[in-house]
Design an enzyme around this catalytic site. Structure first.
Site: not given
Length: 315
Positions: A255, A294
């Site tokens: 991210k 995840r």
């Protein structure tokens, strides 16, 4: 301490909490922020899924539409119908939609991968990453046992009923606004309180709509409508979400908030250079109660989780 749950997927149950489960990301898309286009071909996608399973993935999460920053998505079933009918408005459509991927296109991407993966690895646990009820239903028929909905069952009014009827497990993710709106969202007064309050509301709404509690996992949605300043408080106070009474999934893989922290000479670290920083986030999340991680980088996550789980076991 991390609570233990039995996650009911319909055909089987996964134990959550004794050890951290790893969900491998498989984007069958041309435009995902990290690996868009790498596995757009269904054959390459299946090969990558098998590689992730061999590296230790417990679940393969297959998505056919990118929800990267700036992506246009369907906000309601009415908008989807408007697109599918060539622009003719239907009752309830509030505005002209901007849609990246139709349900038909999404199914064309994910169904061959799900079908072939379950054929080659019949015991593989497959999740479909979608917010469209029609995609969730067809994917479940093809062998997906989990629906991972980035909208928390809010964008398609048929989704809660569909998940209940196909008896799959479901992940409700928190998102502020929609991807095309993220850059203009006003900052929340307290991101942790907002995420906690809204996940509680959405989880209870799902139960009232007929989804059984033992089928639900919650995800605070790192990066989804949260900017750099908001992701770290959410990570630091992740343990507060345990009071919601549901298993917790976390996805920080590659991210942009990690890239900003790892910046060099004023330039954010690219997605491919965020692995070590992500492992630090993974470890913190496990110690704060995450049941599932995840990630794109399964082997590294599996090994980090083994060490973090050993720390939890030694407490």
């Amino acid at each position: 301490m991390r609570a233990v749950f039995q996650w009911n997927l319909g055909s089987r149950t996964l134990e959550l909490g004794k050890r951290t489960l790893i969900m491998g990301i498989l984007n069958v898309t041309p435009d995902s922020f990290s690996d868009g286009g790498l596995y757009f071909d269904s054959g390459k996608a299946v090969e990558h899924a098998l590689r992730l399973l061999d590296e230790g993935a417990d679940i393969i999460d297959i998505g056919g539409e990118s929800t990267r920053p700036g992506a246009s998505v369907v906000a309601s079933l009415a908008e989807a119908k408007e697109k599918e009918t060539g622009g003719e408005k239907t009752s309830g459509a509030a505005h002209t939609p901007r849609i990246a991927v139709t349900a038909e296109d999404e199914l064309r991407r994910v169904l061959p991968v799900i079908t072939e993966l379950r054929k080659v690895r019949p015991n593989a646990v497959v999740s479909v990453d979608t917010y469209k009820a029609s995609v969730a239903r067809a994917a479940s028929v093809a062998g997906a046992e989990i629906v991972n909905d980035v909208s928390g069952l809010r964008w398609d009014p048929l989704m809660a009923r569909t998940v209940s009827e196909v008896k799959s497990g479901v992940i409700l993710m928190h998102m502020r606004g929609r991807p095309e709106e993220w850059r203009t969202l006003s900052p929340p007064a307290d991101i942790v309180l907002q995420v906690k309050r809204e996940l509680r509301e959405w989880g209870e709404a799902a139960v009232l709509a007929g989804v059984r509690r033992e089928k639900i996992v919650l995800d605070p949605g790192f990066g989804f409508g949260k900017n750099f300043e908001q992701n770290y408080p959410l990570l630091a106070h992740f343990q507060d979400l345990q009071s919601l009474g549901f298993p917790l999934l976390a996805g920080t893989s590659r991210k942009s908030f990690l890239g900003r922290t790892l910046a060099n000479a004023g330039n954010d670290a690219p997605a491919a250079a965020r692995l070590y920083g992500n492992l630090a986030a993974h470890t913190a999340l496990i110690l704060k109660g995450a049941h599932i991680l995840r990630t794109h980088d399964v082997k590294a996550a599996v090994e980090a989780a083994r060490v973090a789980d050993a720390i939890l076991d030694a407490r």
